[in-house]
Enzyme design. Structure first.
Site, PDB file in Angstrom:
ATOM      1  N   ASP A   1       0.843  -1.177   0.107  1.00 22.63           N
ATOM      2  CA  ASP A   1       0.097  -0.202  -0.235  1.00 22.63           C
ATOM      3  C   ASP A   1       0.924   1.065   0.010  1.00 22.63           C
ATOM      4  O   ASP A   1       1.811   1.261   0.530  1.00 22.63           O
ATOM      5  CB  ASP A   1      -0.839   0.070   1.329  1.00 22.63           C
ATOM      6  CG  ASP A   1      -1.895  -0.874   1.301  1.00 22.63           C
ATOM      7  OD1 ASP A   1      -2.488  -1.510   0.092  1.00 22.63           O
ATOM      8  OD2 ASP A   1      -2.459  -1.118   2.325  1.00 22.63           O
TER       9      ASP A   1
ATOM     10  N   ARG B   1      -4.999  -4.984   6.161  1.00 31.15           N
ATOM     11  CA  ARG B   1      -6.053  -4.146   6.501  1.00 31.15           C
ATOM     12  C   ARG B   1      -7.356  -4.979   6.874  1.00 31.15           C
ATOM     13  O   ARG B   1      -7.872  -4.669   7.779  1.00 31.15           O
ATOM     14  CB  ARG B   1      -6.130  -3.221   5.416  1.00 31.15           C
ATOM     15  CG  ARG B   1      -5.388  -2.028   5.246  1.00 31.15           C
ATOM     16  CD  ARG B   1      -5.557  -1.047   4.210  1.00 31.15           C
ATOM     17  NE  ARG B   1      -5.438  -1.792   2.843  1.00 31.15           N
ATOM     18  CZ  ARG B   1      -6.218  -1.596   1.739  1.00 31.15           C
ATOM     19  NH1 ARG B   1      -7.289  -0.853   1.916  1.00 31.15           N
ATOM     20  NH2 ARG B   1      -5.833  -2.051   0.801  1.00 31.15           N
TER      21      ARG B   1
END
Length: 301
Positions: free
Chosen positions: A46, A180
């Site tokens: 990310d 996440r």
């Protein structure tokens, strides 16, 4: 058709990715700094994540799947008491909770995230839904039903509890995992909600973050022989596969895409392996009756 400009340079450059950059931007910076014709990476991080981003150049790009398939480890911090639409600190808060589980409750819940689990990727992810990236549809305000997918989690540990609102975890897992999603699902399992606030990949297959080169150093050494010296050989990307040595005759056949004789080793019939000559990778393939049947061939000068 115009030919791609750049050097035919092969190997791995292990970058300690900074926060605030996409993985693609890092790869482009490496390609520019080395003047390389071809580059790719073994596993997206990310934009706000840091740590190991293994960049493959030239012929090393053919070994990317073997690094991508290997185990990798993450160190991350979860903020308890809040959920967000991105499952990290970049998103909008979508829910809050006053509940704060104890360390023992957290440790007990972690057991449900170890082994073969099913995981639903975040709404803001690169998963394709009807041919379009999920994050693009999520940015337009759409909420999607994303299918759960399997993930192997080798280990998930509570390593620190700085305060009531934060826990620090380390996870070792296979390919395709979303940290996440772990934070989101752990918060839901504990009844307190949660999202990731910091994320670092500490190792990936044979590559360690502490051995990585920073972006600042890449820029400082750009276009210099010193940066070339930071490259690891493409063979490092084959660390997860057994090696079989071959004769010059066998190597010649393999380089032409034909089965080639190899010296038997600790490999069974039908196993995947790589063949080497004088320490250099010649091909990856399937071992059958004394020969390697190639499916990837390396062109090394």
């Amino acid at each position: 058709m115009a030919r791609k400009k750049g050097r035919d340079i092969s190997g791995w450059l292990i970058v300690d990715k900074p926060a605030g950059m996409t993985s693609t931007a890092v790869v482009n910076k490496v390609r520019w700094a080395l003047g390389a014709k071809k580059a790719g990476h073994a596993g997206t991080l990310d934009p706000e994540a840091t740590g190991v981003l293994a960049v493959a150049l030239g012929e090393a790009t053919k070994t990317v799947p073997f690094v991508t398939d290997a185990l990798k480890a993450y160190r991350f911090t979860v903020r308890l008491g809040q959920s967000t639409n991105t499952d990290d600190a970049e998103g909008e808060v979508t829910g809050t909770s006053e509940a704060r589980p104890s360390d023992d409750e957290i440790k007990a819940a972690l057991g449900g995230f170890v082994g073969q689990i099913m995981q639903v990727p975040p709404q803001f992810s690169a998963v394709k839904i009807d041919g379009e990236r999920a994050y693009k549809r999520a940015r337009d305000g759409e909420t999607m039903e994303i299918e759960a997918r399997p993930l192997w989690v080798e280990e998930l540990l509570l390593t620190d509890r700085p305060d009531a609102d934060h826990v620090e975890l380390e996870m070792t897992c296979g390919k395709g995992g979303y940290v996440r999603s772990v934070a989101r699902d752990l918060g839901e399992a504990l009844g307190c909600l949660g999202h990731v606030v910091t994320l670092r990949r500490i190792w990936s297959g044979p590559f360690e973050a502490e051995d990585g080169i920073t972006l600042e150093e890449i820029e400082r050494l750009a276009k210099s022989p010193e940066l070339d010296e930071k490259l690891l050989p493409l063979e490092v990307g084959l660390a997860e596969l057994p090696e079989l040595k071959c004769t010059p005759e066998g190597a010649a056949r393999l380089r032409n895409g034909n089965p080639g004789m190899v010296i038997p080793g600790d490999v069974d019939y039908g196993d995947e392996a790589w063949a080497s000559l004088d320490g250099h990778a010649v091909a990856v393939g399937v071992f059958k009756a004394g020969e390697l049947h190639p499916n990837r061939v390396f062109v090394q000068g």
